[in-house]
Scaffold this motif. Structure first.
Motif, PDB file in Angstrom:
ATOM      1  N   ILE A  10       0.852  -1.184   0.000  1.00 44.84           N
ATOM      2  CA  ILE A  10       0.000   0.000   0.000  1.00 44.84           C
ATOM      3  C   ILE A  10       0.891   1.237   0.000  1.00 44.84           C
ATOM      4  O   ILE A  10       1.797   1.356   0.835  1.00 44.84           O
ATOM      5  CB  ILE A  10      -0.923   0.012   1.233  1.00 44.84           C
ATOM      6  CG1 ILE A  10      -1.794  -1.256   1.254  1.00 44.84           C
ATOM      7  CG2 ILE A  10      -1.796   1.256   1.248  1.00 44.84           C
ATOM      8  CD1 ILE A  10      -2.622  -1.411   2.523  1.00 44.84           C
ATOM      9  N   ALA A  11       0.641   2.152  -0.916  1.00 46.30           N
ATOM     10  CA  ALA A  11       1.459   3.365  -1.035  1.00 46.30           C
ATOM     11  C   ALA A  11       1.009   4.408  -0.018  1.00 46.30           C
ATOM     12  O   ALA A  11       0.508   5.487  -0.360  1.00 46.30           O
ATOM     13  CB  ALA A  11       1.379   3.914  -2.453  1.00 46.30           C
ATOM     14  N   ALA A  12       1.173   4.062   1.254  1.00 46.09           N
ATOM     15  CA  ALA A  12       0.813   4.957   2.355  1.00 46.09           C
ATOM     16  C   ALA A  12       1.638   4.555   3.568  1.00 46.09           C
ATOM     17  O   ALA A  12       2.028   3.390   3.706  1.00 46.09           O
ATOM     18  CB  ALA A  12      -0.680   4.856   2.671  1.00 46.09           C
ATOM     19  N   VAL A  17      -2.184   3.347   7.396  1.00 48.38           N
ATOM     20  CA  VAL A  17      -2.824   2.049   7.168  1.00 48.38           C
ATOM     21  C   VAL A  17      -3.424   1.523   8.470  1.00 48.38           C
ATOM     22  O   VAL A  17      -4.549   1.012   8.489  1.00 48.38           O
ATOM     23  CB  VAL A  17      -1.815   1.047   6.582  1.00 48.38           C
ATOM     24  CG1 VAL A  17      -2.461  -0.331   6.418  1.00 48.38           C
ATOM     25  CG2 VAL A  17      -1.286   1.538   5.238  1.00 48.38           C
ATOM     26  N   ARG A  18      -2.686   1.672   9.565  1.00 46.45           N
ATOM     27  CA  ARG A  18      -3.215   1.197  10.847  1.00 46.45           C
ATOM     28  C   ARG A  18      -4.463   1.982  11.244  1.00 46.45           C
ATOM     29  O   ARG A  18      -5.425   1.416  11.774  1.00 46.45           O
ATOM     30  CB  ARG A  18      -2.167   1.302  11.951  1.00 46.45           C
ATOM     31  CG  ARG A  18      -2.635   0.648  13.258  1.00 46.45           C
ATOM     32  CD  ARG A  18      -1.590   0.699  14.350  1.00 46.45           C
ATOM     33  NE  ARG A  18      -1.996  -0.111  15.493  1.00 46.45           N
ATOM     34  CZ  ARG A  18      -2.860   0.282  16.420  1.00 46.45           C
ATOM     35  NH1 ARG A  18      -3.419   1.480  16.337  1.00 46.45           N
ATOM     36  NH2 ARG A  18      -3.175  -0.519  17.425  1.00 46.45           N
ATOM     37  N   ARG A  19      -4.466   3.282  10.988  1.00 45.05           N
ATOM     38  CA  ARG A  19      -5.661   4.068  11.299  1.00 45.05           C
ATOM     39  C   ARG A  19      -6.855   3.568  10.488  1.00 45.05           C
ATOM     40  O   ARG A  19      -7.963   3.423  11.017  1.00 45.05           O
ATOM     41  CB  ARG A  19      -5.421   5.551  10.995  1.00 45.05           C
ATOM     42  CG  ARG A  19      -6.589   6.444  11.428  1.00 45.05           C
ATOM     43  CD  ARG A  19      -6.485   7.838  10.852  1.00 45.05           C
ATOM     44  NE  ARG A  19      -6.732   7.852   9.420  1.00 45.05           N
ATOM     45  CZ  ARG A  19      -7.956   7.817   8.887  1.00 45.05           C
ATOM     46  NH1 ARG A  19      -9.037   7.747   9.650  1.00 45.05           N
ATOM     47  NH2 ARG A  19      -8.102   7.843   7.570  1.00 45.05           N
ATOM     48  N   ALA A  20      -6.633   3.280   9.200  1.00 46.41           N
ATOM     49  CA  ALA A  20      -7.716   2.766   8.368  1.00 46.41           C
ATOM     50  C   ALA A  20      -8.234   1.426   8.878  1.00 46.41           C
ATOM     51  O   ALA A  20      -9.421   1.122   8.763  1.00 46.41           O
ATOM     52  CB  ALA A  20      -7.237   2.626   6.924  1.00 46.41           C
ATOM     53  N   LEU A  21      -7.331   0.633   9.467  1.00 45.65           N
ATOM     54  CA  LEU A  21      -7.701  -0.688   9.983  1.00 45.65           C
ATOM     55  C   LEU A  21      -8.431  -0.629  11.316  1.00 45.65           C
ATOM     56  O   LEU A  21      -9.135  -1.580  11.678  1.00 45.65           O
ATOM     57  CB  LEU A  21      -6.445  -1.547  10.157  1.00 45.65           C
ATOM     58  CG  LEU A  21      -5.875  -2.229   8.921  1.00 45.65           C
ATOM     59  CD1 LEU A  21      -4.474  -2.745   9.202  1.00 45.65           C
ATOM     60  CD2 LEU A  21      -6.782  -3.377   8.474  1.00 45.65           C
ATOM     61  N   THR A  22      -8.271   0.455  12.063  1.00 44.42           N
ATOM     62  CA  THR A  22      -8.771   0.466  13.438  1.00 44.42           C
ATOM     63  C   THR A  22      -9.771   1.581  13.732  1.00 44.42           C
ATOM     64  O   THR A  22     -10.360   1.591  14.816  1.00 44.42           O
ATOM     65  CB  THR A  22      -7.597   0.589  14.427  1.00 44.42           C
ATOM     66  OG1 THR A  22      -6.825   1.761  14.120  1.00 44.42           O
ATOM     67  CG2 THR A  22      -6.699  -0.639  14.355  1.00 44.42           C
ATOM     68  N   GLY A  84      -0.633  -8.332   9.580  1.00 38.49           N
ATOM     69  CA  GLY A  84       0.640  -7.759   9.997  1.00 38.49           C
ATOM     70  C   GLY A  84       1.062  -6.635   9.073  1.00 38.49           C
ATOM     71  O   GLY A  84       0.824  -6.693   7.861  1.00 38.49           O
ATOM     72  N   LEU A  85       1.691  -5.605   9.635  1.00 37.91           N
ATOM     73  CA  LEU A  85       2.133  -4.441   8.875  1.00 37.91           C
ATOM     74  C   LEU A  85       3.638  -4.264   9.027  1.00 37.91           C
ATOM     75  O   LEU A  85       4.173  -4.355  10.135  1.00 37.91           O
ATOM     76  CB  LEU A  85       1.427  -3.171   9.366  1.00 37.91           C
ATOM     77  CG  LEU A  85      -0.102  -3.176   9.401  1.00 37.91           C
ATOM     78  CD1 LEU A  85      -0.616  -1.876  10.000  1.00 37.91           C
ATOM     79  CD2 LEU A  85      -0.674  -3.394   8.006  1.00 37.91           C
ATOM     80  N   ILE A  86       4.314  -3.999   7.909  1.00 40.87           N
ATOM     81  CA  ILE A  86       5.745  -3.706   7.916  1.00 40.87           C
ATOM     82  C   ILE A  86       5.961  -2.411   7.143  1.00 40.87           C
ATOM     83  O   ILE A  86       5.528  -2.290   5.992  1.00 40.87           O
ATOM     84  CB  ILE A  86       6.566  -4.843   7.275  1.00 40.87           C
ATOM     85  CG1 ILE A  86       6.407  -6.143   8.077  1.00 40.87           C
ATOM     86  CG2 ILE A  86       8.038  -4.458   7.177  1.00 40.87           C
ATOM     87  CD1 ILE A  86       7.101  -7.334   7.439  1.00 40.87           C
ATOM     88  N   ALA A  87       6.614  -1.445   7.778  1.00 39.51           N
ATOM     89  CA  ALA A  87       6.891  -0.170   7.122  1.00 39.51           C
ATOM     90  C   ALA A  87       8.000  -0.341   6.097  1.00 39.51           C
ATOM     91  O   ALA A  87       9.025  -0.973   6.363  1.00 39.51           O
ATOM     92  CB  ALA A  87       7.278   0.879   8.155  1.00 39.51           C
ATOM     93  N   GLU A  88       7.772   0.208   4.908  1.00 41.89           N
ATOM     94  CA  GLU A  88       8.783   0.259   3.866  1.00 41.89           C
ATOM     95  C   GLU A  88       9.006   1.720   3.497  1.00 41.89           C
ATOM     96  O   GLU A  88       8.376   2.608   4.050  1.00 41.89           O
ATOM     97  CB  GLU A  88       8.335  -0.558   2.652  1.00 41.89           C
ATOM     98  CG  GLU A  88       8.142  -2.035   2.949  1.00 41.89           C
ATOM     99  CD  GLU A  88       7.777  -2.831   1.716  1.00 41.89           C
ATOM    100  OE1 GLU A  88       8.156  -4.010   1.648  1.00 41.89           O
ATOM    101  OE2 GLU A  88       7.120  -2.268   0.811  1.00 41.89           O
ATOM    102  N   SER A  89       9.873   1.968   2.569  1.00 43.46           N
ATOM    103  CA  SER A  89      10.149   3.341   2.157  1.00 43.46           C
ATOM    104  C   SER A  89       8.941   3.926   1.433  1.00 43.46           C
ATOM    105  O   SER A  89       8.675   3.604   0.279  1.00 43.46           O
ATOM    106  CB  SER A  89      11.372   3.371   1.236  1.00 43.46           C
ATOM    107  OG  SER A  89      11.625   4.684   0.782  1.00 43.46           O
ATOM    108  N   GLY A  90       8.180   4.756   2.145  1.00 43.79           N
ATOM    109  CA  GLY A  90       7.022   5.402   1.549  1.00 43.79           C
ATOM    110  C   GLY A  90       5.814   4.520   1.367  1.00 43.79           C
ATOM    111  O   GLY A  90       4.825   4.944   0.761  1.00 43.79           O
ATOM    112  N   ALA A 132      -6.529   4.045   2.075  1.00 44.68           N
ATOM    113  CA  ALA A 132      -5.324   4.533   2.746  1.00 44.68           C
ATOM    114  C   ALA A 132      -4.521   5.472   1.854  1.00 44.68           C
ATOM    115  O   ALA A 132      -3.811   6.356   2.349  1.00 44.68           O
ATOM    116  CB  ALA A 132      -4.458   3.352   3.188  1.00 44.68           C
ATOM    117  N   GLU A 133      -4.637   5.296   0.537  1.00 45.73           N
ATOM    118  CA  GLU A 133      -3.911   6.142  -0.409  1.00 45.73           C
ATOM    119  C   GLU A 133      -4.694   7.396  -0.792  1.00 45.73           C
ATOM    120  O   GLU A 133      -4.248   8.177  -1.642  1.00 45.73           O
ATOM    121  CB  GLU A 133      -3.578   5.333  -1.663  1.00 45.73           C
ATOM    122  CG  GLU A 133      -2.586   4.199  -1.403  1.00 45.73           C
ATOM    123  CD  GLU A 133      -2.412   3.290  -2.605  1.00 45.73           C
ATOM    124  OE1 GLU A 133      -2.934   3.625  -3.695  1.00 45.73           O
ATOM    125  OE2 GLU A 133      -1.755   2.238  -2.469  1.00 45.73           O
TER     126      GLU A 133
END
Length: 290
Positions: A10-12, A17-22, A84-90, A132-133
């Motif tokens: 997801i480009a966010a 993304v967590r806010r959108a999920l919760t 599960g969420l993993i932060a990537e570059s952007g 999320a985008e």
């Protein structure tokens, strides 16, 4: 029964993304008609856009900044869902797993809501990515209705959209599904290719630049394109099925595909959101995204 796994990018940022999920208000845009969240105790969603949605059937087991885990009772069976969420570059890599779901091809013939999960999550995660985008989610499937029809505006030329829906190489690129086709009335439309699919769908009507109808045996899929002030209006319909048993599995998959089709035409430097799909028994070569 098997464990299904889906990973998308997801480009966010992860926090968005967590806010959108919760956030219950967000969940009611991209996931469900009703949602109640009170972390770390409650995470539930229900309503007409949720399989067996007359009441909530989720029980939260764990939540933190990078994950959610809940049980979801479907068909009288407790399935375990983990996100599960993993932060990537952007961007954010999201991985979802769910236990106790049918593998392939059992999901095509086994009755019950668990057989919907592969395409249900495909649509839900596509909606989440759009939300999320900052884009409008495409659609939700109404499990209380036998009307399977959707209209979407795509910011692209009609002929470009037509080619992406009919030219097998383009279709496979944006949909993530291998396809071979004979573009004529009576021609084969073979998901997975002619060799791997000895009983393909058949094209029953094709109007170059405008529309196509495909007979899948138990239902007919039709799409039509029309110019709309510089954009393209796509009308998508499933018909000819037993209305007592609407083919929601195929409809969910079709809607998730339309979400990616719209992204394909509208997002600069597009890349598919799908990173990986694991489902027991899935034929090799069917998915081009794996």
């Amino acid at each position: 029964m098997a464990t299904m796994k889906k990973s998308i990018r997801i480009a966010a940022p992860l926090g968005e993304v967590r806010r959108a999920l919760t956030d219950p208000a967000a969940l009611q845009v991209w996931l469900a008609e009703h949602a109640e969240v009170s972390l770390p105790d409650r995470y539930q969603f229900w309503g007409r856009f949720t399989p067996d949605g007359k009441a909530p059937h989720q029980h939260l087991k764990h939540s933190d900044d990078n994950s959610l885990r809940f049980d979801w009772e479907l068909d009288g069976v407790t399935t375990a869902v983990e996100i599960g969420l993993i932060a990537e570059s952007g961007s954010t890599l999201l991985t979802l797993t769910q236990t106790e779901v049918p593998g392939w091809p059992e999901m095509l013939t086994t009755p019950g809501d668990r057989s919907l999960m592969h395409t249900y999550w495909a649509l839900v995660l596509a909606n989440l990515a759009d939300y999320a985008e900052g884009r409008e989610p495409l659609a939700l499937c109404d499990f209380t209705s036998a009307v399977l029809r959707h209209e979407v505006l795509i910011d692209a030329d009609r002929l470009a959209v037509y080619e992406s829906l009919t030219e097998p190489e383009q279709f496979s690129r944006w949909s993530g599904v291998m396809v071979e086709a004979e573009l004529k009335p009576g021609g084969r439309w073979a998901m997975g290719g002619f060799e791997a699919n000895p009983h393909p769908a058949r094209i029953i009507d094709i109007q170059p630049g405008h529309s196509m109808s495909i007979d899948w045996g138990e239902m007919v899929q039709t799409w039509e394109l029309a110019d709309s002030e510089g954009r393209t209006q796509l009308t998508f319909v499933h018909s000819g099925f037993d209305e007592a048993k609407p083919p929601y599995d195929g409809w969910l998959g079709a809607l998730s595909g339309l979400a990616e089709l719209r992204r394909y035409h509208e997002i600069k430097n597009w890349r598919p959101i799908a990173v990986e799909t694991q489902l027991e028994g899935l034929p090799d070569g069917l998915l081009t995204s794996n």
